[in-house]
Motif scaffolding. Structure first.
Motif, PDB file in Angstrom:
ATOM      1  N   LEU A 144       0.827  -1.201   0.000  1.00  0.00           N
ATOM      2  CA  LEU A 144       0.000   0.000   0.000  1.00  0.00           C
ATOM      3  C   LEU A 144       0.862   1.253   0.000  1.00  0.00           C
ATOM      4  CD1 LEU A 144      -2.858   1.237   0.243  1.00  0.00           C
ATOM      5  CD2 LEU A 144      -2.566   1.115   2.707  1.00  0.00           C
ATOM      6  N   LEU A 145       1.878   1.290   0.857  1.00  0.00           N
ATOM      7  CA  LEU A 145       2.801   2.425   0.941  1.00  0.00           C
ATOM      8  C   LEU A 145       4.223   1.902   0.826  1.00  0.00           C
ATOM      9  CD1 LEU A 145       1.100   4.336   3.885  1.00  0.00           C
ATOM     10  CD2 LEU A 145       1.065   4.957   1.479  1.00  0.00           C
ATOM     11  N   PRO A 146       4.719   1.712  -0.389  1.00  0.00           N
ATOM     12  CA  PRO A 146       6.027   1.080  -0.574  1.00  0.00           C
ATOM     13  C   PRO A 146       7.189   1.842   0.056  1.00  0.00           C
ATOM     14  CG  PRO A 146       4.907   1.377  -2.685  1.00  0.00           C
ATOM     15  CD  PRO A 146       4.082   2.030  -1.649  1.00  0.00           C
ATOM     16  N   GLY A 147       7.084   3.156   0.182  1.00  0.00           N
ATOM     17  CA  GLY A 147       8.194   3.932   0.730  1.00  0.00           C
ATOM     18  C   GLY A 147       8.230   3.991   2.248  1.00  0.00           C
ATOM     19  N   ALA A 148       7.214   3.475   2.917  1.00  0.00           N
ATOM     20  CA  ALA A 148       7.141   3.557   4.379  1.00  0.00           C
ATOM     21  C   ALA A 148       7.572   2.225   4.999  1.00  0.00           C
ATOM     22  CB  ALA A 148       5.720   3.891   4.813  1.00  0.00           C
ATOM     23  N   PRO A 149       8.620   2.247   5.808  1.00  0.00           N
ATOM     24  CA  PRO A 149       9.057   0.990   6.425  1.00  0.00           C
ATOM     25  C   PRO A 149       8.107   0.556   7.543  1.00  0.00           C
ATOM     26  CG  PRO A 149      10.384   2.798   7.235  1.00  0.00           C
ATOM     27  CD  PRO A 149       9.480   3.370   6.178  1.00  0.00           C
ATOM     28  N   ILE A 150       7.960  -0.740   7.706  1.00  0.00           N
ATOM     29  CA  ILE A 150       7.152  -1.289   8.796  1.00  0.00           C
ATOM     30  C   ILE A 150       8.104  -1.648   9.926  1.00  0.00           C
ATOM     31  CG2 ILE A 150       5.666  -3.192   9.501  1.00  0.00           C
ATOM     32  CD1 ILE A 150       4.557  -3.236   6.692  1.00  0.00           C
ATOM     33  N   ARG A 151       7.926  -1.034  11.062  1.00  0.00           N
ATOM     34  CA  ARG A 151       8.803  -1.312  12.209  1.00  0.00           C
ATOM     35  C   ARG A 151       8.436  -2.612  12.903  1.00  0.00           C
ATOM     36  NH1 ARG A 151       9.300   4.494  15.203  1.00  0.00           N
ATOM     37  NH2 ARG A 151      10.037   5.639  13.398  1.00  0.00           N
ATOM     38  N   GLU A 152       7.136  -2.821  13.051  1.00  0.00           N
ATOM     39  CA  GLU A 152       6.686  -4.020  13.772  1.00  0.00           C
ATOM     40  C   GLU A 152       5.267  -4.346  13.333  1.00  0.00           C
ATOM     41  OE1 GLU A 152       5.792  -5.432  18.373  1.00  0.00           O
ATOM     42  OE2 GLU A 152       6.462  -3.394  17.965  1.00  0.00           O
ATOM     43  N   ALA A 153       4.973  -5.614  13.209  1.00  0.00           N
ATOM     44  CA  ALA A 153       3.618  -6.079  12.920  1.00  0.00           C
ATOM     45  C   ALA A 153       3.265  -7.123  13.959  1.00  0.00           C
ATOM     46  CB  ALA A 153       3.550  -6.666  11.509  1.00  0.00           C
ATOM     47  N   ALA A 154       2.171  -6.887  14.658  1.00  0.00           N
ATOM     48  CA  ALA A 154       1.763  -7.807  15.720  1.00  0.00           C
ATOM     49  C   ALA A 154       0.249  -7.944  15.717  1.00  0.00           C
ATOM     50  CB  ALA A 154       2.234  -7.300  17.076  1.00  0.00           C
ATOM     51  N   LEU A 155      -0.238  -9.097  16.103  1.00  0.00           N
ATOM     52  CA  LEU A 155      -1.662  -9.341  16.219  1.00  0.00           C
ATOM     53  C   LEU A 155      -2.096  -8.955  17.632  1.00  0.00           C
ATOM     54  CD1 LEU A 155      -4.287 -10.498  15.065  1.00  0.00           C
ATOM     55  CD2 LEU A 155      -3.585 -12.718  15.957  1.00  0.00           C
ATOM     56  N   LEU A 156      -3.018  -8.013  17.733  1.00  0.00           N
ATOM     57  CA  LEU A 156      -3.503  -7.587  19.039  1.00  0.00           C
ATOM     58  C   LEU A 156      -4.611  -8.533  19.492  1.00  0.00           C
ATOM     59  CD1 LEU A 156      -3.717  -3.726  18.587  1.00  0.00           C
ATOM     60  CD2 LEU A 156      -1.918  -5.049  19.672  1.00  0.00           C
ATOM     61  N   THR A 157      -4.456  -9.061  20.670  1.00  0.00           N
ATOM     62  CA  THR A 157      -5.472  -9.947  21.223  1.00  0.00           C
ATOM     63  C   THR A 157      -6.179  -9.320  22.412  1.00  0.00           C
ATOM     64  OG1 THR A 157      -3.804 -11.008  22.608  1.00  0.00           O
ATOM     65  CG2 THR A 157      -4.290 -12.023  20.462  1.00  0.00           C
ATOM     66  N   GLU A 158      -5.652  -8.208  22.909  1.00  0.00           N
ATOM     67  CA  GLU A 158      -6.313  -7.479  23.979  1.00  0.00           C
ATOM     68  C   GLU A 158      -6.180  -5.985  23.707  1.00  0.00           C
ATOM     69  OE1 GLU A 158      -2.864  -7.429  27.361  1.00  0.00           O
ATOM     70  OE2 GLU A 158      -4.124  -9.209  27.229  1.00  0.00           O
ATOM     71  N   GLU A 159      -7.042  -5.234  24.346  1.00  0.00           N
ATOM     72  CA  GLU A 159      -7.090  -3.806  24.083  1.00  0.00           C
ATOM     73  C   GLU A 159      -5.817  -3.105  24.540  1.00  0.00           C
ATOM     74  OE1 GLU A 159     -10.638  -2.464  26.003  1.00  0.00           O
ATOM     75  OE2 GLU A 159     -11.927  -3.648  24.728  1.00  0.00           O
ATOM     76  N   ASP A 160      -5.474  -2.026  23.815  1.00  0.00           N
ATOM     77  CA  ASP A 160      -4.365  -1.178  24.234  1.00  0.00           C
ATOM     78  C   ASP A 160      -4.794   0.278  24.038  1.00  0.00           C
ATOM     79  OD1 ASP A 160      -4.189  -0.747  21.525  1.00  0.00           O
ATOM     80  OD2 ASP A 160      -2.116  -1.387  21.319  1.00  0.00           O
ATOM     81  N   ALA A 161      -3.840   1.193  24.012  1.00  0.00           N
ATOM     82  CA  ALA A 161      -4.177   2.617  23.910  1.00  0.00           C
ATOM     83  C   ALA A 161      -4.757   2.979  22.552  1.00  0.00           C
ATOM     84  CB  ALA A 161      -2.937   3.456  24.190  1.00  0.00           C
ATOM     85  N   TYR A 162      -4.505   2.196  21.519  1.00  0.00           N
ATOM     86  CA  TYR A 162      -4.935   2.548  20.167  1.00  0.00           C
ATOM     87  C   TYR A 162      -6.044   1.667  19.610  1.00  0.00           C
ATOM     88  CZ  TYR A 162      -0.594   5.028  20.559  1.00  0.00           C
ATOM     89  OH  TYR A 162       0.400   5.835  21.004  1.00  0.00           O
ATOM     90  N   TRP A 163      -6.324   0.556  20.217  1.00  0.00           N
ATOM     91  CA  TRP A 163      -7.377  -0.328  19.719  1.00  0.00           C
ATOM     92  C   TRP A 163      -8.203  -0.816  20.884  1.00  0.00           C
ATOM     93  CZ3 TRP A 163      -8.218  -5.604  20.756  1.00  0.00           C
ATOM     94  CH2 TRP A 163      -9.270  -6.164  20.009  1.00  0.00           C
ATOM     95  N   TYR A 164      -9.506  -0.790  20.714  1.00  0.00           N
ATOM     96  CA  TYR A 164     -10.417  -1.387  21.688  1.00  0.00           C
ATOM     97  C   TYR A 164     -11.543  -2.059  20.925  1.00  0.00           C
ATOM     98  CZ  TYR A 164     -12.681   3.144  20.983  1.00  0.00           C
ATOM     99  OH  TYR A 164     -13.236   4.251  20.432  1.00  0.00           O
ATOM    100  N   SER A 165     -12.127  -3.020  21.560  1.00  0.00           N
ATOM    101  CA  SER A 165     -13.029  -3.935  20.855  1.00  0.00           C
ATOM    102  C   SER A 165     -14.426  -3.398  20.598  1.00  0.00           C
ATOM    103  CB  SER A 165     -13.131  -5.227  21.639  1.00  0.00           C
ATOM    104  OG  SER A 165     -13.758  -4.986  22.883  1.00  0.00           O
ATOM    105  N   HIS A 166     -14.793  -2.270  21.143  1.00  0.00           N
ATOM    106  CA  HIS A 166     -16.128  -1.686  21.005  1.00  0.00           C
ATOM    107  C   HIS A 166     -17.204  -2.503  21.714  1.00  0.00           C
ATOM    108  CE1 HIS A 166     -14.852   1.337  18.135  1.00  0.00           C
ATOM    109  NE2 HIS A 166     -14.168   0.400  17.533  1.00  0.00           N
ATOM    110  N   HIS A 167     -16.800  -3.477  22.461  1.00  0.00           N
ATOM    111  CA  HIS A 167     -17.775  -4.284  23.201  1.00  0.00           C
ATOM    112  C   HIS A 167     -17.603  -4.024  24.695  1.00  0.00           C
ATOM    113  CE1 HIS A 167     -18.907  -6.418  19.604  1.00  0.00           C
ATOM    114  NE2 HIS A 167     -17.635  -6.641  19.338  1.00  0.00           N
ATOM    115  N   LEU A 168     -18.705  -3.982  25.390  1.00  0.00           N
ATOM    116  CA  LEU A 168     -18.636  -3.752  26.840  1.00  0.00           C
ATOM    117  C   LEU A 168     -18.431  -5.037  27.589  1.00  0.00           C
ATOM    118  CD1 LEU A 168     -21.495  -1.158  27.141  1.00  0.00           C
ATOM    119  CD2 LEU A 168     -19.058  -0.727  27.103  1.00  0.00           C
TER     120      LEU A 168
END
Length: 168
Positions: free
Chosen positions: A144-168
């Motif tokens: 998608l963005l060939p000029g941008a390096p990927i530092r890390e790719a990880a599968l999130l299995t629990e919520e963090d500061a940037y992703w939450y599941s939208h479920h209560l």
């Protein structure tokens, strides 16, 4: 706006007033005049910057990815679907209400929405439903963005500061 306009009309930068000041006022009135000008110009700059950040009339280009970027992400340009409908029916979600088709890194992908509200990545054209591998997502993102390096790719299995599941 009226106060700022009148304040600007009363300022003399080149031909100063008899007292040598840029303002015709004295004491607290002079402080109010100069402070109001500084505050008004600051507020006007803040409002203009906020308005320009909303990209009025699309002056600064589109915010959405271009068609070429989407094709690089998908890895294909011609539509073809090799979906095995038996694999969709064999998923853990027996009450499928919606199937969304997409391409990811040159391979077709189906996302199933179940009646209970859950979603399931399905049918990587194998018999078993499986979510896309992290490496596959990283490869598609790199395309998608060939000029941008990927530092890390990880599968999130629990919520963090940037992703939450939208479920209560």
């Amino acid at each position: 706006m009226t106060g700022l306009w009148v304040g600007l009309l009363r300022v003399r930068l080149r031909r100063r007033y008899a007292s040598g000041s840029v303002s015709p006022y004295r004491g607290w009135a002079a402080w109010h005049h100069i402070g109001g000008l500084l505050g008004g110009l600051t507020l006007l700059t803040f409002v203009a910057s906020g308005w320009l950040s909303m990209n009025p009339n699309r002056w600064f280009g589109p915010r959405a990815p271009s068609q070429a970027m989407l094709e690089r992400y998908a890895g294909v340009t011609a539509p073809r679907w090799d979906l095995d409908l038996a694999a969709v029916h064999a998923t853990a979600c027996s009450d499928v209400v919606e199937v969304r088709f997409a391409w990811l890194g040159g391979e077709p992908q189906a996302v199933l929405s179940c009646q209970d509200g859950s979603t399931l990545a399905c049918c990587s054209w194998a018999a078993q439903p499986a979510p896309p591998a992290v490496s596959r997502l990283a490869t598609a993102a790199q395309q998608l963005l060939p000029g941008a390096p990927i530092r890390e790719a990880a599968l999130l299995t629990e919520e963090d500061a940037y992703w939450y599941s939208h479920h209560l």
